[in-house]
Scaffold this motif. Structure first.
Motif, mmCIF file in Angstrom:
data_model
loop_
_atom_site.group_PDB
_atom_site.id
_atom_site.type_symbol
_atom_site.label_atom_id
_atom_site.label_comp_id
_atom_site.label_asym_id
_atom_site.label_seq_id
_atom_site.Cartn_x
_atom_site.Cartn_y
_atom_site.Cartn_z
ATOM 1 N N GLY A 1 -3.332 8.375 9.766
ATOM 2 C CA GLY A 1 -3.229 7.233 9.476
ATOM 3 C C GLY A 1 -4.662 6.462 9.279
ATOM 4 N N LEU A 2 -5.790 7.337 9.703
ATOM 5 C CA LEU A 2 -7.052 6.717 9.445
ATOM 6 C C LEU A 2 -7.676 6.640 8.232
ATOM 7 C CD1 LEU A 2 -8.597 8.611 12.792
ATOM 8 C CD2 LEU A 2 -8.408 6.205 12.486
ATOM 9 N N SER A 3 -7.374 7.552 7.426
ATOM 10 C CA SER A 3 -7.408 7.716 5.897
ATOM 11 C C SER A 3 -6.842 7.565 4.942
ATOM 12 C CB SER A 3 -8.166 9.214 5.757
ATOM 13 O OG SER A 3 -7.010 10.183 5.976
ATOM 14 N N GLU A 4 -5.381 7.622 5.459
ATOM 15 C CA GLU A 4 -4.430 7.315 4.182
ATOM 16 C C GLU A 4 -3.006 6.922 5.025
ATOM 17 O OE1 GLU A 4 -3.482 8.798 -0.156
ATOM 18 O OE2 GLU A 4 -4.187 10.070 1.261
ATOM 19 N N ASP B 1 -16.469 6.184 10.497
ATOM 20 C CA ASP B 1 -16.366 5.178 9.499
ATOM 21 C C ASP B 1 -14.945 4.850 8.929
ATOM 22 O OD1 ASP B 1 -17.879 3.889 6.967
ATOM 23 O OD2 ASP B 1 -16.910 5.269 6.081
ATOM 24 N N ALA B 2 -14.242 5.815 8.957
ATOM 25 C CA ALA B 2 -12.644 5.647 8.364
ATOM 26 C C ALA B 2 -12.090 4.790 9.349
ATOM 27 C CB ALA B 2 -12.018 6.910 8.236
ATOM 28 N N PHE B 3 -12.437 4.950 10.721
ATOM 29 C CA PHE B 3 -11.754 3.872 11.579
ATOM 30 C C PHE B 3 -12.292 2.448 11.563
ATOM 31 C CE2 PHE B 3 -12.477 2.117 15.946
ATOM 32 C CZ PHE B 3 -11.197 1.804 16.140
ATOM 33 N N LEU B 4 -13.716 2.278 11.419
ATOM 34 C CA LEU B 4 -14.120 1.168 11.135
ATOM 35 C C LEU B 4 -13.448 0.344 9.820
ATOM 36 C CD1 LEU B 4 -17.986 1.644 12.218
ATOM 37 C CD2 LEU B 4 -15.887 0.598 13.608
ATOM 38 N N ARG B 5 -13.289 1.054 8.727
ATOM 39 C CA ARG B 5 -12.688 0.703 7.534
ATOM 40 C C ARG B 5 -11.131 0.772 7.250
ATOM 41 N NH1 ARG B 5 -14.062 4.099 3.727
ATOM 42 N NH2 ARG B 5 -13.547 2.477 1.991
ATOM 43 N N ARG B 6 -10.651 1.211 8.617
ATOM 44 C CA ARG B 6 -9.254 1.452 8.298
ATOM 45 C C ARG B 6 -8.313 0.404 7.608
ATOM 46 N NH1 ARG B 6 -9.972 0.006 13.631
ATOM 47 N NH2 ARG B 6 -8.051 -1.162 14.637
ATOM 48 N N GLU B 7 -8.533 -1.134 7.710
ATOM 49 C CA GLU B 7 -7.805 -2.024 7.506
ATOM 50 C C GLU B 7 -8.451 -2.376 6.073
ATOM 51 O OE1 GLU B 7 -5.421 -3.316 8.583
ATOM 52 O OE2 GLU B 7 -5.727 -2.074 10.569
ATOM 53 N N GLU B 8 -9.190 -1.917 5.530
ATOM 54 C CA GLU B 8 -9.790 -1.984 4.176
ATOM 55 C C GLU B 8 -8.991 -0.914 3.199
ATOM 56 O OE1 GLU B 8 -13.917 -0.689 1.664
ATOM 57 O OE2 GLU B 8 -14.251 -1.561 3.410
ATOM 58 N N ILE B 9 -8.924 0.463 3.786
ATOM 59 C CA ILE B 9 -8.554 1.579 3.446
ATOM 60 C C ILE B 9 -6.985 1.058 3.261
ATOM 61 C CG2 ILE B 9 -7.709 3.739 3.819
ATOM 62 C CD1 ILE B 9 -10.476 4.210 4.927
ATOM 63 N N ARG B 10 -6.271 0.457 4.465
ATOM 64 C CA ARG B 10 -4.876 0.210 4.072
ATOM 65 C C ARG B 10 -4.874 -0.856 2.856
ATOM 66 N NH1 ARG B 10 -0.627 -2.753 6.659
ATOM 67 N NH2 ARG B 10 -2.031 -4.221 7.829
ATOM 68 N N ALA B 11 -5.506 -1.968 3.009
ATOM 69 C CA ALA B 11 -5.486 -2.807 1.882
ATOM 70 C C ALA B 11 -5.493 -2.352 0.490
ATOM 71 C CB ALA B 11 -6.581 -4.047 2.203
ATOM 72 N N GLN B 12 -6.478 -1.377 0.420
ATOM 73 C CA GLN B 12 -6.276 -0.477 -0.892
ATOM 74 C C GLN B 12 -5.002 0.070 -1.353
ATOM 75 O OE1 GLN B 12 -9.683 1.861 -0.431
ATOM 76 N NE2 GLN B 12 -11.441 -0.033 -0.738
ATOM 77 N N ASP B 13 -4.690 0.756 -0.466
ATOM 78 C CA ASP B 13 -3.465 1.448 -0.582
ATOM 79 C C ASP B 13 -2.208 0.505 -0.833
ATOM 80 O OD1 ASP B 13 -4.767 3.895 -0.237
ATOM 81 O OD2 ASP B 13 -4.082 3.972 1.827
#
Length: 310
Positions: free
Chosen positions: A188-191, A243-255
């Motif tokens: 969940g941290l990366s995808e 870094d993935a933890f700090l960006r997790r909502e940005e990553i989720r929004a991209q997905d």
């Protein structure tokens, strides 16, 4: 051809993986979220009841979604569903009080190596024998990148280790799971929903089993305490994860955007008004109701288009 049309055509042809002639790669994505995975578990029960699994080419899972995918692939999603509210499972697997004793709040080792072998046995050989590919996802602790653990699904221990890695929540689940010398943590941290990996591997059509309602807001930025606690944990166990933890909502929004804009994607979600489920929810009534909601949601979105062709 839409996802539902493809399902209908494959149902009529009774096609099986490895013998298709339609040129499509239809994948099932199973979202997790610890206890919130009860929703996607119910959706896999519906897919099993409808007999749709053989129509897919691959199943991808993240975190608890990998566990649900494994139960579906071994043909035991329905018979194992009560584990979500079985006190013998939930109380021994998730116990917030263990945090004070510096033990894992979420004990995935106990869940996968004890519960899944002695209490509610998982059909590991059936997973290996299934022609539908199994792709459990995890986050590489050294790079923070999403990693497909499919190459490690070679025997029972490989499946068990991949499942533990996929659901290894930092801090809450203890140290990372090490595979071939590399540490892995929760997917969940990366995808959160493994759409990027599936598309990169050639998916043309996607069915995504979601555990969040469409109206659920994105999570809040990590607090100062969260950053401090995880920062110390990452420095010791998984330096690439912070870094993935700090960006997790940005990553989720991209997905989310990838799923929303893909022309051949069907997302099945808990309906509006469904109860929000916390990561460590254990109350039997809440969990049973949520699983039933997941079953009903998938039945609603899939049954009318495909049941007549099975």
């Amino acid at each position: 051809m839409t996802v539902l049309q493809l399902l209908r055509e494959r149902g009529l042809q009774r096609s099986v993986p490895g013998q298709r002639t339609d040129g499509a790669r239809l994948v099932l994505l199973v979202e997790g979220g610890s206890s919130r995975g009860v929703y996607s578990s119910g959706m896999t029960v519906a897919i099993e009841r409808l007999g749709l699994l053989p129509l897919f080419d691959a199943v991808y899972g993240s975190s608890a979604g990998s566990l649900n995918a494994a139960w579906l692939l071994c043909g035991r999603a329905d018979r194992s569903k009560h584990a979500w509210w079985d006190p013998a499972v939930m109380r021994t697997t998730i116990d917030p009080r263990r945090l004070f004793g510096k033990r894992p709040v979420v004990d995935t080792r106990h869940l996968i190596h004890t519960i899944y072998t002695r209490v509610h046995p998982m059909g590991f050989q059936e997973i290996l024998d299934n022609p539908v590919e199994f792709h459990p996802m995890a986050t590489d602790g050294l790079t923070g990148e999403a990693t497909d653990l499919h190459p490690h699904v070679r025997d029972q221990l490989g499946i068990q280790t991949a499942l533990r890695a996929s659901a290894a929540m930092p801090v809450l689940a203890g140290p990372p799971v090490v595979i071939d010398g590399r540490p892995y943590v929760d997917a969940g941290l990366s995808e959160t929903i493994p759409v990027r990996t599936a598309l990169a591997q050639g998916a043309t059509h996607v069915v995504a089993l979601r555990t969040r309602r469409a109206d659920e807001e994105a999570g809040s930025p990590p607090s100062r305490v969260e950053r401090m606690v995880l920062g110390r944990w990452c420095a010791r166990h998984a330096p690439g994860v912070m870094d993935a933890f700090l960006r997790r909502e940005e990553i989720r929004a991209q997905d989310e955007n990838l799923l929303a804009t893909h022309p051949d994607c069907l997302q099945i979600r808990p309906p509006l008004g469904s109860a929000p489920i916390g990561r460590t929810e254990r109350r039997p009534r809440v969990m049973q109701d949520a699983l039933d909601v997941g079953i009903a949601a998938a039945m609603h979105d899939l049954r009318e288009s495909v049941v007549e062709s099975r």
